[in-house]
Design an enzyme around this catalytic site. Structure first.
Site, mmCIF file in Angstrom:
data_model
loop_
_atom_site.group_PDB
_atom_site.id
_atom_site.type_symbol
_atom_site.label_atom_id
_atom_site.label_comp_id
_atom_site.label_asym_id
_atom_site.label_seq_id
_atom_site.Cartn_x
_atom_site.Cartn_y
_atom_site.Cartn_z
ATOM 1 C CB CYS A 177 -1.228 0.362 0.955
ATOM 2 S SG CYS A 177 -1.856 -1.154 1.347
ATOM 3 C CG HIS A 333 -3.585 19.862 5.199
ATOM 4 N ND1 HIS A 333 -4.916 20.380 5.795
ATOM 5 C CD2 HIS A 333 -2.924 21.232 4.819
ATOM 6 C CE1 HIS A 333 -4.879 22.276 5.615
ATOM 7 N NE2 HIS A 333 -4.060 22.614 5.013
ATOM 8 C CG HIS A 337 -2.174 3.640 3.736
ATOM 9 N ND1 HIS A 337 -3.203 3.725 2.457
ATOM 10 C CD2 HIS A 337 -1.956 2.147 4.150
ATOM 11 C CE1 HIS A 337 -3.999 2.064 2.512
ATOM 12 N NE2 HIS A 337 -3.015 1.484 3.454
ATOM 13 C CG HIS A 366 -17.974 7.202 6.537
ATOM 14 N ND1 HIS A 366 -18.437 7.333 4.818
ATOM 15 C CD2 HIS A 366 -18.621 5.887 6.799
ATOM 16 C CE1 HIS A 366 -20.202 7.443 5.386
ATOM 17 N NE2 HIS A 366 -20.203 6.366 6.899
ATOM 18 C CG ASN A 370 -6.623 0.076 2.581
ATOM 19 O OD1 ASN A 370 -6.273 0.254 1.145
ATOM 20 N ND2 ASN A 370 -6.091 -0.934 3.185
#
Length: 444
Positions: A177, A333, A337, A366, A370
Site C-alpha cells: 500500500c 495537513h 493511509h 468511510h 482502503n
C-alpha cells in the site's frame, strides 16, 4: 636571500598555474551545484477514480454476496460480517462488477477489464484537466501490488494513449500500500536527472484476482478491507510549469524493515492449508507498523520539525525519556493511509494527534474504503474539496505497506486551492462530511 626569494616566486607561480589549471573544473562544479539546486520537482495535478453508483457495495449487499459465495463456510461468513461491522465503511464503497456476480469470477480477463476501467479513466481525466498531450509525457510509472500482467500496466497505458516510443516506462509490483510514495520517489529521482521532463504516475490495485474463499481468517481480512479505486499524478521538473503547479515536493523518506522476519511476514501472499492463494494480514501488523513509523519519523524529523522540537527530542533521547515530537507544529495537513480503522487510530495515538488531524483518513475509509496505494490521494482530495488547502501549507502523506515499509512524502502548497473543482471525487457530497462513524454497525 635571493635564492629564497626565487624559490618563493617559483612556488607562487606553480600554485597559480595549478589553480588556473583547476579553474575549469571549479567553474564547472559551481555551475553544476547551482543548476542542481534549482531543479525543483513539482506536482501539477492529480485525479482519483470515482466509481459509478452501479459499482457500490452497500453493507447489506456485501453480506448477501458473502452468504451466496458457495466456497465460503458459515464460520468464514460470520467472521467477515464481524469485521465489516467494525470497519468504519459507509454505504458508498465500491467493488468491481466481476465480484458482484454469483459466483464471483476471478478470471484474468475480468481483472484486465477492472484495471482498464480505473486506469484509463484517471489518466484521461488528469490529461484533460491539466491540458497535457500524452506525447509530452517523458516518464511513466505504474504501481499495482497484486496484479502484474504481460504486457505490463505501463505498456497498457502507452498503447491506449499512443505515447512516444522513447518514453521511459516502469512498472512496480508487489510493493504494498505504500507503493504510491515509492513511485513518487522514483519519479523525483528521474526528474532530477532528466531535467525539463514530465512524469505520469498511476497507482491502482485489482481486487478481482485477490478475492479469497478459504477458511484462513488472516486472509479473509483482505475481502473486508480493500475496495475499488485508483489515482493518476502528474509531476514536472520543467521551469515552464512553475506558475501552474499546485505543490512542490519538499522531502521524501522511505523506511524498509524487511530485514526483520516478523516485519517481513506480517503481510504476505501464500497458500493456505487447502492450497488456496490469499494475502495474510497477521495480528502483528499494527505493532510492526508502529515500529516502522518510529524509524521513519526519526529520519524525517530533523528535516521538517521546528528547531525547538528537534532539541527537545534530542534531549529526550539522551536522558532516555519518552517524547513524541509534535509533528502538528510542522504540518497543516495529514494524509495517513487508511489501512483500516485500527491502523488510523494507532498512528493517531503514536503521533499524539487530535481527531481533526485524521479526519481526511477516516472519511476516506468511510466513503471509498482502503484503495491501497491510491488512498492518500483521496485524502488530499478531501482536504482540497473542503477548501482548507492554502498557499504555503505543508501536507504530510504517510503510507505503510507489506515488506514491511513506512514511507513519507512532504508537499508544500504553491497556491490557494479552490474547493469547487468539479473533477474532485468529493465534489458532489463534500457538504455532508465529516460524518459521525459509529464504533459498530448492526448489519442483521
Amino acid at each position: 636571500m635571493a635564492a629564497s626569494l626565487l624559490r618563493s616566486l617559483f612556488d607562487l607561480t606553480t600554485f597559480t598555474n595549478n589553480l588556473l589549471g583547476l579553474a575549469p573544473i571549479l567553474i564547472a562544479s559551481i555551475f553544476y551545484l547551482i543548476h542542481k539546486k534549482q531543479t525543483t520537482v513539482r506536482l501539477l495535478d492529480y485525479a482519483c477514480y470515482k466509481p459509478p453508483p452501479s459499482y457500490r457495495a452497500p453493507t447489506s449487499m456485501f453480506v448477501e454476496h458473502l452468504e451466496h459465495e458457495h466456497e465460503l463456510d458459515q464460520e468464514s461468513v460470520d467472521f467477515q460480517v464481524k469485521i465489516i461491522e467494525k470497519s468504519g465503511f459507509g454505504e458508498e464503497t465500491s467493488i468491481p462488477p466481476a465480484l458482484a456476480r454469483h459466483p464471483s469470477d476471478k478470471s484474468i480477463s475480468f481483472s484486465i477489464d477492472e484495471t482498464k476501467t480505473v486506469v484509463f479513466n484517471v489518466v484521461e481525466t488528469l490529461l484533460h484537466k491539466s491540458n497535457t498531450n500524452p506525447r509530452n509525457i517523458d516518464i511513466l510509472i505504474t504501481n499495482s501490488s497484486m496484479f502484474c500482467p504481460t504486457p505490463s500496466l505501463s505498456a497498457l497505458i502507452v498503447n491506449k494513449f499512443k505515447m512516444r516510443s522513447n518514453i521511459m516506462s516502469f512498472n512496480l509490483s508487489g510493493m504494498g500500500c505504500s507503493a504510491g510514495i515509492i513511485s513518487i520517489g522514483l519519479a523525483k529521482d528521474l526528474l532530477k536527472v532528466h531535467k525539463n521532463s514530465l512524469a505520469l504516475i498511476v497507482s491502482s490495485e485489482a481486487m478481482n484476482l485477490n478475492w479469497y474463499t478459504g477458511k484462513n481468517r488472516s486472509m479473509l481480512l483482505t475481502n473486508c478491507l480493500f475496495r475499488l479505486g485508483g489515482a493518476a499524478i502528474l509531476m514536472s521538473s520543467r521551469d515552464q510549469d512553475k506558475e501552474k503547479a499546485k505543490y512542490s515536493l519538499q522531502h521524501l523518506e522511505r523506511t524498509h524493515k524487511g530485514q526483520d522476519n516478523r516485519s517481513y511476514s506480517c503481510i504476505i501472499q501464500e497458500l493456505d492449508q487447502d492450497n488456496k492463494l490469499g494475502v495474510s494480514i497477521t495480528k502483528n501488523t499494527v505493532a510492526v507498523a508502529g515500529e516502522a513509523l518510529k524509524a521513519n519519523m526519526a529520519v524525517l524529523g530533523p528535516s521538517v520539525l521546528p528547531l525547538k522540537e528537534q532539541i527537545t527530542y534530542a534531549i529526550s533521547l539522551i536522558i532516555r525519556k519518552t517524547y513524541i515530537p509534535k509533528f502538528r507544529n510542522a504540518f497543516e495537513h495529514f494524509c495517513i493511509h487508511p489501512g483500516g480503522r485500527a491502523v488510523i487510530s494507532a498512528i493517531k495515538k503514536s503521533l499524539s494527534m487530535e481527531e481533526g488531524d485524521v479526519e481526511a483518513s477516516r472519511m476516506t475509509l468511510h466513503r471509498f474504503g482502503n484503495t491501497s496505494s491510491s488512498s492518500i490521494w483521496y485524502e488530499l482530495s478531501y482536504i482540497e474539496a473542503k477548501g482548507r488547502m492554502r498557499k504555503g501549507d505543508k501536507v504530510w502523506q504517510l503510507a505503510v505497506g507489506s515488506g514491511f515499509k513506512c514511507n513519507s512524502a512532504v508537499w508544500k502548497c504553491l497556491c490557494n486551492v479552490e474547493g469547487s473543482d468539479e473533477t474532485n471525487v468529493w465534489s458532489d457530497g463534500i457538504h455532508s462530511y465529516p460524518v459521525e462513524i459509529p464504533e459498530t454497525i448492526n448489519i442483521l
